[in-house]
Motif scaffolding. Structure first.
Motif, PDB file in Angstrom:
ATOM      1  N   GLU A 156       0.834  -1.200   0.000  1.00 55.56           N
ATOM      2  CA  GLU A 156       0.000   0.000   0.000  1.00 55.56           C
ATOM      3  C   GLU A 156       0.865   1.244   0.000  1.00 55.56           C
ATOM      4  O   GLU A 156       1.676   1.448   0.904  1.00 55.56           O
ATOM      5  N   ILE A 157       0.662   2.046  -1.014  1.00 58.46           N
ATOM      6  CA  ILE A 157       1.433   3.289  -1.146  1.00 58.46           C
ATOM      7  C   ILE A 157       0.452   4.446  -1.115  1.00 58.46           C
ATOM      8  O   ILE A 157      -0.572   4.401  -1.793  1.00 58.46           O
ATOM      9  N   PRO A 158       0.686   5.485  -0.309  1.00 54.56           N
ATOM     10  CA  PRO A 158      -0.230   6.638  -0.266  1.00 54.56           C
ATOM     11  C   PRO A 158      -0.402   7.251  -1.651  1.00 54.56           C
ATOM     12  O   PRO A 158       0.525   7.248  -2.460  1.00 54.56           O
ATOM     13  N   ASP A 159      -1.586   7.796  -1.919  1.00 57.47           N
ATOM     14  CA  ASP A 159      -1.896   8.342  -3.234  1.00 57.47           C
ATOM     15  C   ASP A 159      -1.029   9.526  -3.625  1.00 57.47           C
ATOM     16  O   ASP A 159      -0.825   9.779  -4.799  1.00 57.47           O
ATOM     17  N   ASP A 160      -0.597  10.297  -2.608  1.00 54.84           N
ATOM     18  CA  ASP A 160       0.170  11.475  -3.007  1.00 54.84           C
ATOM     19  C   ASP A 160       1.635  11.194  -3.305  1.00 54.84           C
ATOM     20  O   ASP A 160       2.405  12.104  -3.609  1.00 54.84           O
ATOM     21  N   VAL A 161       2.032   9.925  -3.259  1.00 55.36           N
ATOM     22  CA  VAL A 161       3.365   9.593  -3.765  1.00 55.36           C
ATOM     23  C   VAL A 161       3.227   9.332  -5.261  1.00 55.36           C
ATOM     24  O   VAL A 161       2.526   8.422  -5.697  1.00 55.36           O
TER      25      VAL A 161
END
Lengths: 112, 157, 303
Positions: A104-109
């Motif tokens: 899971e990678i945050p959307d703002d990355v």
């Protein structure tokens, strides 16, 4: 062609037991001018590696320039058996860590 | 197979053009072409192998997915493609039973001599002995070459 | 009958139209864009005669090599020999066509059908004394060792000439030479590899190739002697003086024979030109009987 009995083809075979009269088999891999990797194109018999490359140039590339040729003795290739049930072929379906969405990678990355 | 097909389609085109040149040529040339057709037509049909009913390997090859169409169907396709090509050339195919079936649009043709095919593929054909002798002579006359190349390779690893 | 899709059609579709033929449909005419006017100060008769010399060498060596088809040591060698013979045939065709284009046809046009191109007329309808090939290429093959040895010698001489011919003032010869250099480099390399493998292989192969060397060497007697035609063309910047390639040929052959553990015979004394002026033995006659047989049997036919 005259040949004495001791030099007849049969006599030669007998004199060299366990060693084939013939040349080893080579598998040929070619990367074209605009290619990114070598591709298996076929095989040929040759007495040694250099003759194999030379023959491959004639047989498999029609002497096009800028083409890369690899030759490998077939005997030097180790291949997997289609019958084997071993970890090499276990499907990735149950190995969730091999799937990108597991992480899971945050959307703002960005650029992920 | 793809490479083989590409090369064979080139051969077919080259061969057909040669035949066209000869058929437009002298009386002797036309006779040569017709003679060749008379000799090669039936062996060409035999190239597709025995009838499906008599072909034990076909069933296995089709089960494995190597072979996609039976011998008989491929043979019929070949005849359907080739008859118009022969007509265009102006040669006569040596089969008095050859005719178009208007109901199916496909050609029906005469019986093939399967005994002849059997003789050829078991090495008893008209050219078998000569062919094998030629192969053996090439191998034996040049055995010293093969041996020498191997010896050189061992001396210069 | 409705059109049934053939396997070729399917392949063609799958490979975007260009894929029907093994190596594409594009064909580059070898002399595309080359100016074919004969440059000033050059006698077309001389130019044509010179083209015959180089062309006939290629044609007859090609014919000798094809005698190995169905008889070669291994399948791979069948293909290689065939390819080398085809290269030489291609060179012969261009050179003979050039001779025809400048009007040098000997008596071939009298004998050939009107419909055949000049190069065919020259190849199939000249008599033996009208050829300009050297004894080196006409000699019988002998065994495989002698064949490769002769190919080594002939390719070494020819490559040395053709490499320098790239600077010819005749644009057509220069273009033919530029194409031929790559091919001849390969031919020389192929032959040299075999001479090495066989010279330094077994006792028997060594003996056989040495016999080949001894048989072929005398054929070099007129290899470096210029004819009057060549002398005039050298002065005009068109031809290569055969004497100018001697040093390179000696050097290359010495190196190869040395590494192959073969004994180099004494170089024959220079003789006046023979084959280049039409002199020949039974070898040329026999070769031409095979090469020309079908065409001569049907003198009105086009193939």
């Amino acid at each position: 062609m005259s040949s004495s009995p001791s030099s007849s083809p049969l006599a030669r075979l007998v004199r060299a037991p366990g060693r084939g009269r013939g040349w080893p088999l080579y598998e040929i891999f070619v990367r074209g001018k605009r290619g990114l990797n070598h591709v298996h194109v076929g095989s040929l018999h040759a007495p040694d590696d250099e003759m194999a490359v030379h023959a491959a140039r004639d047989l498999y590339t029609r002497r096009n320039e800028g083409v890369s040729i690899w030759v490998v003795k077939a005997a030097d290739i180790t291949a997997s058996s289609p019958d084997e049930k071993d970890p090499l072929f276990a499907p990735s379906g149950d190995k969730v860590y091999r799937h990108p969405t597991f992480y899971e990678i945050p959307d703002d990355v960005l650029h992920m | 197979m793809i490479r083989v097909c590409k090369e064979e389609s080139f051969h077919q085109r080259q061969g057909y053009e040669l035949l066209m040149a000869m058929m437009r040529g002298t009386t002797e040339q036309r006779a040569m072409v017709q003679d060749a057709v008379d000799r090669w037509w039936w062996p060409s049909l035999m190239m597709f192998g025995p009838p499906d009913a008599d072909s034990p390997n076909s069933a296995q090859s089709m089960a494995w997915g190597i072979k996609r169409h039976g011998n008989d169907e491929l043979r019929r396709r070949f005849v359907d493609m080739t008859v118009p090509q022969a007509e265009f050339l102006g040669v006569t195919l040596p089969d008095p039973d050859l005719r178009l079936d208007p109901a199916t649009g496909r050609y029906r043709f005469g019986s093939i001599d399967w005994d002849e095919l059997e003789r050829v593929i078991s090495g008893r054909g008209p050219c078998s002995a000569e062919r094998i002798a030629r192969r053996r002579a090439a191998r034996d006359d040049n055995a010293w070459v093969v041996e020498a190349a191997t010896a050189y390779a061992e001396k210069h690893p | 009958m409705t059109h049934q899709e053939t396997v070729y059609d399917a392949l063609d579709r799958a490979h975007g139209g260009e894929g029907r033929w093994a190596f594409g449909t594009g064909f580059d005419a070898p002399l595309a864009g080359v100016d074919t006017t004969v440059p000033d100060g050059i006698d077309p008769a001389d130019l044509g005669a010179y083209c015959l010399m180089l062309g006939d060498d290629a044609l007859l060596l090609s014919q000798r090599l094809t005698e190995w088809i169905t008889a070669a040591p291994e399948l791979e060698e069948e293909v290689s020999i065939g390819n080398i013979a085809l290269d030489l045939l291609g060179q012969a065709r261009l050179l003979l066509a050039r001779a025809g284009s400048v009007g040098v046809l000997a008596r071939s046009r009298d004998r050939a059908p009107e419909t055949v191109p000049d190069e065919d007329a020259l190849a199939y309808f000249r008599n033996p004394d009208e050829f300009r090939s050297s004894a080196l290429v006409e000699a019988p093959n002998g065994d495989f060792g002698q064949t490769m040895l002769r190919l080594l010698v002939a390719a070494t001489v020819r490559l040395a000439l053709i490499a320098r011919l790239r600077r010819s003032r005749d644009p057509v010869l220069a273009a033919i030479a530029a194409k031929g250099v790559h091919e001849l480099t390969y031919h020389r390399d192929h032959a040299a590899r075999w001479v090495l493998h066989l010279g330094d292989g077994t006792e028997e192969s060594h003996r056989r190739v040495q016999a080949g060397v001894d048989a072929v060497w005398p054929l070099l007697a007129d290899a470096f002697t210029a004819t009057d035609v060549e002398r005039r063309l050298v002065a005009a910047g068109v031809a290569v003086d055969p004497a100018s390639v001697r040093a390179e040929v000696v050097s290359v052959l010495t190196q190869v024979l040395d590494r192959a553990t073969l004994r180099m015979p004494q170089w024959p004394a220079d003789s006046p030109p023979r084959g280049r002026v039409g002199e020949h033995g039974a070898e040329r006659t026999d070769l031409l009987i095979t090469l020309q047989g079908l065409a001569r049997q049907h003198p009105a036919a086009t193939w």
